[in-house]
Design an enzyme around this catalytic site. Structure first.
Site, PDB file in Angstrom:
ATOM      1  N   LYS A 152       0.886  -1.168   0.000  1.00  0.00           N
ATOM      2  CA  LYS A 152       0.000   0.000   0.000  1.00  0.00           C
ATOM      3  C   LYS A 152       0.925   1.219   0.000  1.00  0.00           C
ATOM      4  CE  LYS A 152      -4.051   1.786   2.460  1.00  0.00           C
ATOM      5  NZ  LYS A 152      -4.911   2.036   1.306  1.00  0.00           N
TER       6      LYS A 152
HETATM    7  N1  PMP Z   1      -7.703  -2.261  -2.539  1.00  0.00           N
HETATM    8  C1  PMP Z   1      -7.159  -1.022  -2.558  1.00  0.00           C
HETATM    9  C2  PMP Z   1      -6.494  -0.539  -3.803  1.00  0.00           C
HETATM   10  C3  PMP Z   1      -7.228  -0.208  -1.421  1.00  0.00           C
HETATM   11  O1  PMP Z   1      -6.697   1.032  -1.443  1.00  0.00           O
HETATM   12  C4  PMP Z   1      -7.897  -0.679  -0.261  1.00  0.00           C
HETATM   13  C5  PMP Z   1      -7.992   0.206   0.964  1.00  0.00           C
HETATM   14  N2  PMP Z   1      -6.921   0.031   1.831  1.00  0.00           N
HETATM   15  C6  PMP Z   1      -8.433  -1.978  -0.292  1.00  0.00           C
HETATM   16  C7  PMP Z   1      -8.320  -2.736  -1.445  1.00  0.00           C
HETATM   17  C8  PMP Z   1      -9.119  -2.555   0.931  1.00  0.00           C
HETATM   18  O2  PMP Z   1      -8.190  -2.812   1.957  1.00  0.00           O
HETATM   19  P1  PMP Z   1      -8.624  -2.744   3.501  1.00  0.00           P
HETATM   20  O3  PMP Z   1      -9.815  -3.617   3.644  1.00  0.00           O
HETATM   21  O4  PMP Z   1      -7.442  -3.267   4.227  1.00  0.00           O
HETATM   22  O5  PMP Z   1      -8.921  -1.326   3.799  1.00  0.00           O
END
Ligand code: PMP
Length: 300
Positions: A152
């Site tokens: 991320k």
């Molecule tokens: N995909 C992307 C590209 C994201 O930015 C996010 C948000 N963090 C997610 C999926 C979902 O991840 P999470 O459930 O950990 O927030």
């Protein structure tokens, strides 16, 4: 309650004092790693949902780019709890951010570390629980040999920004991106699920998605409820023909998708499995039930 302080490099400073120099390399080259985490009010006080799992993902994001986190996970966890309590917040959004600061060049500059708490988070718009209209983006999800989606990282959100601004300007609510093989990769800020033949199906992370914490929680809760959970490649017509479709992410939660590219999904309203998984997740995040105590990390 509005946050008045931000944690930066080990100390709490006033909101307006939390500034960085314009020569910071994170700003120029998008070199940074971050998390979005939610804190919920519970009968036992504010609890941060899967805080340690989020911070371990932050650590892995930095590792993909060859960095160690400048501060240990335990200190980051303490900082997250501190910004919640110091600002008198309960239900809020936490943004830990590690980015490359200023220096002689980007290969020797040091990483800076920040934790920001806000009441809502940057992406919170109108509630989406009634369902959203999604569009398959004309922008492909970046491939793992260009920008690894397992991390991320701040810069990768250029790809998400292109997809989501296109979706909004075309009158849709959410972008879903395919990879360069035409498989469903990810939402612009969410993971993608369908319900087909009674099973819950989501794309493999290797197709280009972020390993979402909400994704993992939903898969765990579905399996616990006796639902068959499969991770398999999906193409856009799998979405068109699904009985239910939903997106998951920390910011928006579980978001029912009622149409994709204008084709209605199922009964074109939030499906029964979507609703029941969302309800179960909510009662766990808010400590209404005792289940999954390890997922609630109390600010204390
Ligand atoms: N995909 C992307 C590209 C994201 O930015 C996010 C948000 N963090 C997610 C999926 C979902 O991840 P999470 O459930 O950990 O927030």
């Amino acid at each position: 309650m509005t946050a008045r302080t931000i944690w930066i490099d080990g100390e709490l400073v006033g909101w307006d004092e939390a500034t960085v120099h314009v020569t910071s390399f994170g700003l120029h080259y998008g070199i940074g790693f971050f998390e979005g985490i939610r804190c919920h009010s519970t009968p036992d006080g504010p609890a941060i949902f899967r805080l340690t799992d989020h911070l371990r993902r932050l650590q892995r994001s930095a590792a993909v780019y060859g960095f160690d986190l400048p501060r240990p996970v335990e200190e980051m966890a303490h900082a997250c709890k501190l910004v919640v309590s110091a600002n008198g917040l309960t239900d809020c959004y936490l943004r830990p951010l590690v980015f490359l600061g200023d220096g002689a060049n980007p290969f020797t500059a040091r990483l800076r570390t920040v934790v920001i708490a806000t009441a809502n988070g940057p992406l919170t718009g109108p509630p989406k629980q009634d369902g959203v209209r999604a569009r398959i983006s004309s922008f492909q999800r970046m491939s793992p040999n260009s920008i690894p989606s397992a991390a991320k990282a701040t810069g990768q959100y250029l790809n998400s920004f292109l997809a989501q601004t296109e979706a909004l300007s075309c009158g849709y609510d959410e972008a879903i991106m395919l990879n360069d093989s035409g498989r469903v990769a990810d939402g612009w800020a969410h993971n993608v699920f369908i319900v087909a033949g009674g099973a819950l199906v989501t794309s493999p992370v290797g197709a280009g998605g972020l390993p979402g914490i909400t994704r993992d929680s939903i898969m765990t809760l579905a399996a616990e409820a006796g639902v068959a959970v499969r991770v398999q490649d999906l193409v856009r017509s799998d979405l068109y023909l699904a009985d239910e479709c939903f997106l998951t992410g920390t910011s928006a939660g579980v978001v029912p998708v009622t149409s994709v590219d204008g084709r209605g999904i199922g009964a074109e309203k939030p499906g029964p499995l979507t609703v029941s998984l969302n309800d179960r997740l909510t009662e766990i995040t808010h400590g209404i039930v005792d289940a999954y105590p390890q997922w609630r990390e109390y600010v204390g």
